[in-house]
Write an enzyme that holds these catalytic residues in place. Sequence first.
Site, PDB file in Angstrom:
ATOM      1  N   LYS A  50     -15.186   1.370  15.389  1.00 12.72           N
ATOM      2  CA  LYS A  50     -16.372   1.072  16.197  1.00 12.72           C
ATOM      3  C   LYS A  50     -16.950   2.408  16.664  1.00 12.72           C
ATOM      4  CE  LYS A  50     -18.517  -2.646  17.901  1.00 12.72           C
ATOM      5  NZ  LYS A  50     -18.936  -3.788  17.024  1.00 12.72           N
ATOM      6  N   ASN A 109       5.096   5.547   9.124  1.00 13.36           N
ATOM      7  CA  ASN A 109       3.901   5.280   8.314  1.00 13.36           C
ATOM      8  C   ASN A 109       3.015   4.193   8.908  1.00 13.36           C
ATOM      9  OD1 ASN A 109       2.275   4.999   5.713  1.00 13.36           O
ATOM     10  ND2 ASN A 109       3.231   2.975   5.875  1.00 13.36           N
ATOM     11  N   THR A 169      -6.496   2.336  -1.895  1.00 18.15           N
ATOM     12  CA  THR A 169      -5.670   1.288  -1.290  1.00 18.15           C
ATOM     13  C   THR A 169      -6.529   0.049  -1.058  1.00 18.15           C
ATOM     14  OG1 THR A 169      -6.198   1.954   0.974  1.00 18.15           O
ATOM     15  CG2 THR A 169      -4.295   3.023  -0.072  1.00 18.15           C
ATOM     16  N   ALA A 180     -19.581   4.919  21.433  1.00 22.18           N
ATOM     17  CA  ALA A 180     -20.360   4.368  22.545  1.00 22.18           C
ATOM     18  C   ALA A 180     -20.094   2.882  22.747  1.00 22.18           C
ATOM     19  CB  ALA A 180     -21.854   4.603  22.307  1.00 22.18           C
ATOM     20  N   ASN A 181     -19.647   2.206  21.687  1.00 20.85           N
ATOM     21  CA  ASN A 181     -19.421   0.756  21.773  1.00 20.85           C
ATOM     22  C   ASN A 181     -17.932   0.398  21.736  1.00 20.85           C
ATOM     23  OD1 ASN A 181     -22.258   0.376  21.684  1.00 20.85           O
ATOM     24  ND2 ASN A 181     -22.200   0.506  19.432  1.00 20.85           N
ATOM     25  N   TYR A 204      -8.927   6.148  15.974  1.00 20.05           N
ATOM     26  CA  TYR A 204      -8.025   6.471  14.861  1.00 20.05           C
ATOM     27  C   TYR A 204      -7.811   7.984  14.761  1.00 20.05           C
ATOM     28  CZ  TYR A 204      -6.173   6.381  10.066  1.00 20.05           C
ATOM     29  OH  TYR A 204      -5.394   6.532   8.945  1.00 20.05           O
ATOM     30  N   GLY A 206       0.444   1.961  10.661  1.00 18.38           N
ATOM     31  CA  GLY A 206      -0.791   2.323  11.341  1.00 18.38           C
ATOM     32  C   GLY A 206      -1.869   1.281  11.124  1.00 18.38           C
ATOM     33  N   VAL A 265       6.371  -2.475  15.540  1.00 15.99           N
ATOM     34  CA  VAL A 265       6.771  -1.137  15.991  1.00 15.99           C
ATOM     35  C   VAL A 265       6.370  -0.861  17.443  1.00 15.99           C
ATOM     36  CG1 VAL A 265       6.778  -0.105  13.687  1.00 15.99           C
ATOM     37  CG2 VAL A 265       4.654  -0.089  15.046  1.00 15.99           C
ATOM     38  N   GLY A 316       0.808  -1.216   0.000  1.00 14.30           N
ATOM     39  CA  GLY A 316       0.000   0.000   0.000  1.00 14.30           C
ATOM     40  C   GLY A 316       0.845   1.271   0.000  1.00 14.30           C
TER      41      GLY A 316
END
Length: 447
Positions: A293, A286, A388, A296-297, A351, A288, A260, A216
Site C-alpha cells: 500500500k 525465509n 515465483t 500515505a494510505n 516490506y 515472509g 512463526v 516457492g
Amino acid sequence: MAGAYAGLVTSPVGKRLAAQLGLPRPTTLRRYAADAPLVDGPVLVGGLGEAPVSARVRDLLKVERVDTVDEVASGYPVAAVVADLTQASTPQDLDVLRTLVAPAVKGLLPSGRVVVVGRPHASAADPAQAATRRALEGITRSIGKELRSGATANLVLVEEGADAGADAALRFLLSGRSAYVDGQVVRVGAGSPIEPTSWARPLDGKVAVVTGAARGIGAAIADVLARDGATVVCVDVPAAGDALTRTANGVGGTALQLDVTAPDAGGRILEHATTRHGGLDIVVHNAGITRDKLFANMDDARWGSVLDVNLGSILRMNEVLLGADGVRDHGHVVLVSSIAGIAGNRGQTNYAASKAGVIGLVDALSADPDLRRRAITVNAVAPGFIETEMTAKVPFATREVGRLLNSLNQGGLPVDVAETIAWFSQDANAAVTGNVVRVCGQSLLGA
C-alpha cells in the site's frame, strides 16, 4: 527463460530483429548439475606480484581437473578468469587487472566467470592503498555490466592471513551455483573453515530448519539443502499443510506446522529438531509476507503484520535458537532480505523496512562476541526479481521491465536463491560472516 520479451528475442525472427536493433538477448544460464565440472573450460589465472591467492586457485582447479593458463591465446577462449590483486598498493597497479582481464573478456565462453580477488580497503596501510583497494569494486561491477551471454563478475575481499578461508567462496563464484550472482562483493575474514569430505554433499550430517518452506523459494531452499546432504525440517503455517507435507516428503525431511509469529515458535522448532534429528546446525529465516500500500494510505494491519512476520518473529525465535542450547557451535544462520530492503520500493515501505531491518540484524549478530566465540556465521541473501507465484501476479508491463532491469536481462529462479543460501551454510565457508549477497543478476535498482 520466462517472459514475453525473452520468448520474442529467442525466436528465429526475434533473434534477427534483436541483432538489427541492438536489443539485449537473454541467455540460458549455466546452473549447477551434479555431473558437470566446476568450470566448463580452461581458466586464466594471474595477478600482481606474488599473487598469493592465485596459487590456491590453481591448486583448487587442479583437484577439480580444470586446466589453467597464464595468458589467453588468440582463438582459444577461456571459461573464467581469476585475477589476484591482493598486493595492489597504488592506482598504477590496477593496470595489471586491465591487461590481464580485458583480452580474456573478449573471448569469454557463455556463462563465463570473472573473479577479482583483493584486500579490504579498511585495513590498508595508507590512503593510496585504501583508494586502490576500493577501486576494485568499481572495476568489477563495471565489468559485470559489460559482460554478455550470461557471464558474471564478482569481487572477493580477503583479509590478511585469511587466504585459506577463501576457497569455498572461489568455488561458489566459479561454479554454476552462482548463476544469478553478479556484481557482488564477498568478504572473507577470520575463521576456521572445515573442508567437506565431498564437495558434492558439503552439508552431510547437518540438520537444517527452513521457515516458509511450503512452496516457492522456501521449497527450493529445502530441496537444495537436502541435495547437499542436510536433513531438513520444513516449517510453514497450518494453512499450507498439504504443500508443506509434499515439500518435506520430497526432500526426505520432516514437516512442522506453526506460525512463526507465535511466542513459542522458536522453542517448538528447537524441540522438533532436537527430538527428531538430534540437534540443529543451520537456520534459514525465509518466511515472509507482503501487504503493499502507498505509505500515505498504509493502515495499522498492513504495517504491523509485515513487520511482525518478516522481522519481529526472527528476533523472538532467535532468542531461543541462538541460545546456549540452540544452534550447535560452528552453525550457520541465513536470513532472507530483499532488494527492496536496499533500494526501497514504491508501495512497500512496510516490506522494505522489514528487509532493511534484516540487514541490520545480520550486522549485529555477525559481530556478536558470543556467536563469534561459538563460530556461528550469520549472513543474508537479498533476492531481486525471482520467478515465483508472487511475481507472476505482478502486472504484465511491470513484470517484463522487472525481468530486464539487470545485467543478465532475465529474472532469476528460486534455485538461484537456494544455491546461495546452501553456500552460506557450508562449514567450508566459516570465514564468511556478516555478508549480504544480492541474488539479482546485478539489478540496476539500488546499484
